[in-house]
Design a protein around this motif. Structure first.
Motif, mmCIF file in Angstrom:
data_model
loop_
_atom_site.group_PDB
_atom_site.id
_atom_site.type_symbol
_atom_site.label_atom_id
_atom_site.label_comp_id
_atom_site.label_asym_id
_atom_site.label_seq_id
_atom_site.Cartn_x
_atom_site.Cartn_y
_atom_site.Cartn_z
ATOM 1 N N GLU A 13 0.834 -1.208 0.000
ATOM 2 C CA GLU A 13 0.000 0.000 0.000
ATOM 3 C C GLU A 13 0.864 1.252 0.000
ATOM 4 O O GLU A 13 1.904 1.323 0.665
ATOM 5 N N SER A 17 -2.357 6.438 0.310
ATOM 6 C CA SER A 17 -3.547 5.599 0.419
ATOM 7 C C SER A 17 -3.837 5.286 1.884
ATOM 8 O O SER A 17 -4.983 5.379 2.345
ATOM 9 N N TRP A 18 -2.786 4.924 2.625
ATOM 10 C CA TRP A 18 -2.982 4.588 4.030
ATOM 11 C C TRP A 18 -3.475 5.794 4.824
ATOM 12 O O TRP A 18 -4.365 5.679 5.669
ATOM 13 N N ARG A 21 -7.158 6.273 4.067
ATOM 14 C CA ARG A 21 -7.956 5.224 4.721
ATOM 15 C C ARG A 21 -8.017 5.444 6.230
ATOM 16 O O ARG A 21 -9.068 5.239 6.866
ATOM 17 N N ASP A 121 -11.048 -5.857 -3.496
ATOM 18 C CA ASP A 121 -10.496 -5.567 -2.175
ATOM 19 C C ASP A 121 -11.604 -5.548 -1.122
ATOM 20 O O ASP A 121 -12.662 -4.940 -1.332
ATOM 21 N N THR A 123 -11.159 -3.935 1.581
ATOM 22 C CA THR A 123 -11.045 -2.491 1.822
ATOM 23 C C THR A 123 -10.252 -1.910 0.658
ATOM 24 O O THR A 123 -9.055 -2.183 0.536
ATOM 25 N N TYR A 125 -7.805 0.003 -1.659
ATOM 26 C CA TYR A 125 -6.607 0.792 -1.368
ATOM 27 C C TYR A 125 -5.744 0.889 -2.620
ATOM 28 O O TYR A 125 -5.897 0.113 -3.573
ATOM 29 N N HIS A 167 -14.861 5.333 1.358
ATOM 30 C CA HIS A 167 -13.869 4.455 0.730
ATOM 31 C C HIS A 167 -13.145 5.188 -0.392
ATOM 32 O O HIS A 167 -13.589 6.248 -0.855
ATOM 33 N N LEU A 168 -12.028 4.599 -0.858
ATOM 34 C CA LEU A 168 -11.144 5.272 -1.820
ATOM 35 C C LEU A 168 -11.506 5.049 -3.278
ATOM 36 O O LEU A 168 -10.921 5.671 -4.155
#
Length: 360
Positions: A13, A17-18, A21, A121, A123, A125, A167-168
């Motif tokens: 990741e 992105s992290w 999130r 995914d 989640t 990412y 969410h991304l």
């Protein structure tokens, strides 16, 4: 004290992105989260995926409960310095890393993703590898990556999402969910180049022209080849173009991005086309290509800008035969001439690119 709701770094990741999130998990905007961790530091005006400075790691480690080593492993600096073979400046574009084109928090480009990866995914990412400029397709799903919203054509800017988004995998401007869009198949030659480049990044030494070279030599030679192909597509009637076509290396005007921007700023479709031609050139071989250049008396000045010498691995191949030189130009200045149609079109394309990011 660490957050009550922990957010682990996922496999491969990216740091940005992290951070996004983590903010959504805490129920706040990314801007609010980073403002709480680093008061007074405008983290989203820089490319945080490159790395987080050591002085800034301590409050992040304290808030997240994640060791500093994991954040450093997720950063791209180590891989990019291996690609280039030397330390890199924070204030310049890094070769082979997509440039964000940052203006305050607004981005022109730089982020891309695979809709099918996001869809599968648990989640969604963003992967680190999606920031590399040679990544234009997904080897798992065999599709082309997207680098803008298919609906409103806005750049992909996860850091501009808000807490309610959740969410991304959606556009920060029109809120369209990219997981529900149709995908475009990726060229097998392009995907092959991508897979080889990934392997080169992990290997040392690597084989180029039947000899062992470093990873940085391989990427430098490939960047040179890519530049030669771009120059040839600008001169369709030249000896350079004729030679490449005779070797079945595709050289057309379609390979010349209308903006004329560096490779790291090009759209995924333009990079994909250029990488397909570059892979065909690698299949032919550097020694064979330069032998054909000498046979057809291709001038050395046709291959590169005289102000920027080719990398050492290329110079060693060029030195094995006769180098054709062009007669020096006269020092007299030419009278002012109107700009060419291509120059005007390039300026207009760059203006449109800037305007696209500034639409509210």
């Amino acid at each position: 004290m660490p957050w009550t709701l922990g957010v682990p770094l996922l496999a491969d990741e990216s740091l940005s992105s992290w951070l996004v999130r983590a903010a959504l998990r805490q129920g706040c905007d990314p801007l609010a989260l980073t403002g709480a961790i680093w008061p007074g530091w405008r983290v989203w005006t820089r490319d945080v995926d490159r790395d987080i400075p050591l002085a800034r790691l301590s409050p992040l480690v304290k808030a997240s409960g994640i060791p500093a080593a994991k954040f450093q492993q997720a950063a791209l600096r180590g891989a990019c310095e291996r690609i280039n073979g030397h330390p890199l400046s924070d204030n310049r574009t890094w070769p082979w890393l997509l440039a964000l084109g940052t203006r305050n928090r607004v981005r022109h480009s730089g982020q891309q993703c695979c809709q099918l990866c996001l869809a599968q995914d648990a989640t969604p990412y963003f992967r680190r590898e999606w920031r590399f400029a040679w990544h234009v397709g997904c080897p798992l799903h065999g599709v082309t990556l997207i680098d803008d919203c298919p609906v409103c054509q806005a750049p992909i800017e996860p850091h501009r999402l808000v807490a309610e988004d959740g969410h991304l995998s959606q556009c920060s401007r029109c809120r369209f969910d990219w997981r529900h869009t149709a995908c475009t198949p990726i060229s097998q030659d392009t995907l092959r180049f991508q897979q080889i480049a990934d392997e080169v990044l992990q290997a040392n030494p690597v084989i180029l022209g039947k000899k062992g070279v470093t990873a940085s030599d391989w990427f430098a030679a490939t960047a040179f080849l890519l530049g030669v192909i771009r120059r040839a597509s600008h001169r369709p009637a030249s000896a350079l173009t004729h030679t490449l076509r005779s070797l079945e290396i595709p050289v057309t005007e379609g390979l010349l991005p209308v903006t004329g921007l560096p490779f790291e700023l090009l759209a995924v479709s333009e990079r994909s086309t250029l990488l397909t031609a570059t892979q065909r050139a690698l299949d032919v071989g550097l020694v064979e290509i330069f032998a054909a250049f000498r046979k057809n008396e291709v001038m050395a000045t046709a291959l590169h800008d005289p102000r920027k010498p080719p990398p050492m691995v290329i110079r060693s191949i060029m030195a094995t035969g006769t180098t054709h030189q062009k007669t020096p130009r006269s020092g007299l200045q030419k009278p002012h001439q109107p700009k060419s149609e291509r120059a005007v079109r390039a300026a207009w394309a760059r203006l449109q690119r800037r305007m696209k990011t500034e639409i509210p």
